[in-house]
Design an enzyme around this catalytic site. Structure first.
Site, PDB file in Angstrom:
ATOM      1  N   GLY A   7       7.829  29.251  33.375  1.00 47.93           N
ATOM      2  CA  GLY A   7       8.216  28.778  34.690  1.00 47.93           C
ATOM      3  C   GLY A   7       7.993  27.286  34.842  1.00 47.93           C
ATOM      4  O   GLY A   7       8.935  26.509  34.956  1.00 47.93           O
ATOM      5  N   GLU A  17       1.297  24.544  40.601  1.00 43.39           N
ATOM      6  CA  GLU A  17       0.990  23.505  39.597  1.00 43.39           C
ATOM      7  C   GLU A  17       0.223  22.341  40.230  1.00 43.39           C
ATOM      8  O   GLU A  17      -0.586  21.697  39.563  1.00 43.39           O
ATOM      9  CB  GLU A  17       2.267  22.986  38.921  1.00 43.39           C
ATOM     10  CG  GLU A  17       3.186  24.052  38.294  1.00 43.39           C
ATOM     11  CD  GLU A  17       2.483  25.020  37.363  1.00 43.39           C
ATOM     12  OE1 GLU A  17       1.390  24.700  36.852  1.00 43.39           O
ATOM     13  OE2 GLU A  17       3.027  26.130  37.161  1.00 43.39           O
TER      14      GLU A  17
END
Ligand SMILES: [Zn+2]
Length: 793
Positions: free
Chosen positions: A230, A266
């Site tokens: 991803g 993230e």
């Protein structure tokens, strides 16, 4: 770096303090040309596996080890240093977690060996070069070449190093004095805004939440046309697949949500993982559970109308409950001997169960004590490494509660409890035992914070023994595990399910979702029969609720995939889909919350797969594909493929090859995998591996055709033929096993013995227990298939 030839001539200087004897560095797939120690040529040799570069002459005092090496970037891999291709062009990109840094430069490739990196890249003039830190100079070196020098990084682990070389367009937002920049291939910059905005918003909100400033001057998002997972939290430069980083107002809610969440995940890692890193991969869960939990918490703050906690249940909690009920599960905090073992721990346990336990702990200590504890932990261990215990101790100190004890019980043991609930003479009786899908008995008693509502009164209890009771009269109403914050399943007795059915319309959405998920687990484990499950599915049809509908539709997709002939499933469809489609409509309604779009996508696409006339109706929308509401695109593609068969194939394949946007290509694959003609699905599977479509897409055919009952046999046959090709493409990556874990337990239901024989020779070190886990889920599905076909068939 010769970009055109994808060839690296590298030179690395490492300051070594306190060298051990014998001294060796991790290095593989590199040709080492020379080594010097403190300026003098030194001897070197690779070990027999070609994975360790031994340099005997490094003294214990501080020394400079310099190595010249070269590497040819392979055309085939999509991680390490690889070509992320689009059209005839490519971007050279790195993706180094967990153990690929050693294939790019010699180093001590372990998270605890942090270093300051001074990066300089010389390559062809005119290319864009992006790395963790800002570029401080770019000088022409003659002959059409240039040298880019980057600011020193903070002390950080090798797996977080990042650089890309290629042609880019950039879009920038500045927040709190930090440049947040999205880099895309040329022509795609206009689709950066949504991902960029939520990244910038979360960056400043995290600074406030953690009370620790972001230590770099900029944060990039680099959208890569070919990407095998991803996204990745490289410090200062998040890399991402395009479908997560290039989202627009027209993108379906599911994709928009997935992309935005992924960015927020993230960004959390920039602190939790990058600033403070786990000592060793056995605490990988600490990185991942935390970033997962925070991504929901933070997105919920930034986008309160997205129903993030409902999506948390759908995507994290429930998958973890399923995986953690297999006998092949592992503790969240497990022992990892080598880096290859760590790869199979990148799963729903590390991410999902860990996140659920963190949610439970936050509820236990309170939001502010939780925030304070996390902030203190980050301050104490910044630029360094820590273990899970360090975090529990910090949370314990901030709250004054025995967090370390509770966390240990939930995190160091595999599995979770099922709480059985009965009522008797004004009392609610609770008992617990470990829940397994196989039905095998297993030991374990957990300290469970239990919440319940009985006859309208909310109560809480702490069950840390096998059985206990709560003084609560519950003849009219009893719901346990309110709002589904506890990581356990609840099994009611016959009277209990009668009561729930009677009150179903009064039960809150997360509680309904919880009941449905538990029933699905119990159906697999043979603790409840298909009729009871179907009765509650019908109740969900009669009581429209957006999140529960997504969860139940996903369950029906799986049941159809493994036993589409089951009457009990077929008979419940008319009671489920039409009333819900009525309730949620096929067009967005003014003022509806955005997550209802996802419900519409789930319902229309699945109903188009199982109901021919509805499929035809959806097919008629396909002509307007480009302008169609994005939530209806999968259903239109599915309907179009199922209605037209071979006549639809060429057009869909052309779209998969030529569409620039990965999100739209993903919708097209929904159609390409939905054909009733098995040979057409086989063409799609081949297309994914053909090199004629983006390698980012190679997973879609496997993933999606696993849900197509017409394709069961052909998919299994295809896997047996292409298993080694697939494994090679993803060699060293956990992604391959994630695809196999999705596909094989569904397509193999009629070939259990054959699957077992086939996979018995395929237990490979990077797969860890993945293969045994696939076999166990397959066995459970096969058993469920037999039961479903026996019931009223
Ligand atoms: Zn992560």
């Amino acid at each position: 770096m010769d970009f055109a030839k994808a060839h690296v001539n590298g030179r690395i200087g490492i300051t070594v303090k306190g060298a051990t004897k014998p001294f060796a560095l991790d290095a593989s797939q590199l040709t080492v040309n020379s080594v010097s120690v403190n300026g003098r040529p030194a001897k070197f040799a690779f070990d027999e596996k070609g994975a360790k570069l031994k340099i005997p002459g490094v003294p214990a005092r501080e020394s400079l080890v310099e190595i010249e090496y070269s590497k040819q970037v392979s055309d085939d891999v999509i991680f390490g240093l690889y070509k992320s291709k689009y059209g005839k062009e490519y971007i050279l990109a790195t993706d180094l977690e967990p153990a690929e840094a050693r294939t790019v430069f010699p180093c001590v490739d372990e998270p605890a060996f942090k270093a300051v990196f001074k990066l300089q890249i010389t390559t062809e003039d005119g290319l864009g070069v992006i790395a963790n830190t800002p570029m401080v100079s770019k000088e022409s070196t003659g002959g059409g070449r240039m040298t880019c020098t980057f600011q020193d990084t903070p002390r950080m682990s090798t797996y977080l190093l990042f650089f890309v070389i290629g042609k880019f367009e950039e879009t920038k937002i500045t927040t709190d004095g930090i440049d947040v920049i999205e880099a895309t291939r040329p022509g795609r910059a206009q689709d950066s805004r949504i991902a960029l905005e939520i990244t910038a918003e979360s960056l400043s909100e995290y600074q406030r939440y953690f009370g620790v400033p972001y230590p770099l001057k900029k944060l990039h998002i680099v959208a890569l046309p070919e990407y095998h997972t991803g996204a990745m939290e490289n410090w200062g430069a998040i890399s991402s697949r395009e479908s997560y980083a290039l989202i627009t107002e027209d993108t379906s809610f599911t994709q928009k949500n997935r992309g935005a969440m992924s960015m927020v995940h993230e960004v959390a890692h920039q602190w939790f993982g990058d600033l403070v890193t786990m000592k060793w991969w056995d605490d990988l869960w600490l990185n991942e559970s935390f970033a997962t939990f925070m991504s929901y918490k933070m997105t919920d703050r930034l986008r309160p109308d997205w129903e993030m906690w409902g999506i948390f249940l759908r995507d994290e909690g429930f998958h973890a409950l399923n995986l953690d009920a297999l006998s092949t599960t592992h503790p969240v905090q497990g022992h990892v001997r080598d880096v290859f073992e760590s790869m199979h721990t990148f799963d729903a346990i590390s991410y999902g169960k860990g996140a659920c336990v963190l949610r439970m702990l936050e509820a236990y200590v309170g939001e502010e004590a939780f925030r304070k504890g996390v902030s203190n932990y980050l301050k104490e261990f910044r630029f360094s490494n820590a273990s899970g215990k360090d975090l529990w101790d910090a949370l314990g100190k901030a709250s004054g509660l025995p967090v370390t004890m509770v966390a240990k019980e939930w995190l160091t043991r595999p599995g979770y409890p099922v709480v059985r609930v009965t009522t008797k003479a004004g009392k609610t009786l609770l008992s617990q035992s470990r829940f397994t899908l196989s039905g095998k008995k297993a030991p374990g008693v957990w300290p469970i914070p239990i919440s319940l509502r009985a006859n309208g009164i909310e109560k809480s209890a702490f069950l840390d023994r096998r059985a206990g009771r709560v003084n609560a009269r519950a003849d009219r109403e009893l719901v346990v595990n309110l709002d589904r914050t506890g990581f356990y399943a609840t099994l009611y007795d016959g009277a209990g399910y009668e009561r729930l059915a009677r009150n179903f319309s009064q039960i809150g959405p997360h509680d309904r979702a919880g009941i449905m998920y538990d029933l699905y687990l119990f159906l697999q484990a043979d603790l409840v029969g298909p009729e009871l499950y179907a009765r509650f599915v019908a109740l969900c049809g009669a009581n429209p609720d957006a999140i529960t509908a997504q969860i139940v539709t996903e369950q029906l997709m799986q049941l159809t995939a493994i036993a589409d002939e089951s009457l009990v499933i077929k008979e419940v469809e008319p009671e489920y889909y039409p009333p819900l489609l009525d309730a949620f409509g096929e067009e967005p309604r003014p003022g509806e919350p955005p997550y209802v779009g996802a419900t519409r996508e789930y319902l229309t696409s699945q109903y188009a797969s199982v109901n021919e006339s509805y499929g035809r109706k959806m097919a008629s929308l396909f002509e307007n594909f480009a302008d169609l509401d994005s939530n209806l695109k999968p259903a239109a593609a599915i309907g179009y493929a199922m209605t037209n068969g071979a006549r639809a194939e060429k057009r869909l394949q052309d779209m998969a090859r030529t569409f620039q946007g990965e999100v739209d290509r993903a919708n097209v694959y929904e159609g390409l995998c939905a054909f009733k003609e098995p040979e057409l699905v086989e063409h799609t599977l081949d297309l994914g591996m053909s090199g004629r479509v983006s390698r980012s897409d190679s997973g879609y055919p496997l993933f999606l055709s696993a849900y197509n009952p017409y394709a069961r046999d052909v998919l299994w046959g295809w896997i047996t033929r292409r298993y080694d090709d697939m494994r090679e493409m993803y060699a060293g990556s956990q992604q391959f096993y994630l695809y196999m874990a999705r596909a094989i337990p569904m397509c193999g239901v009629e070939h259990e013995a054959e699957v077992r024989r086939f996979l018995s020779g395929k237990r490979l070190k990077e797969g860890g227990s993945s293969v045994t886990r696939i076999l166990e889920q397959l066995h459970i599905n096969s058993r469920l298939r037999k039961r479903l076909l026996k019931t009223r068939n």
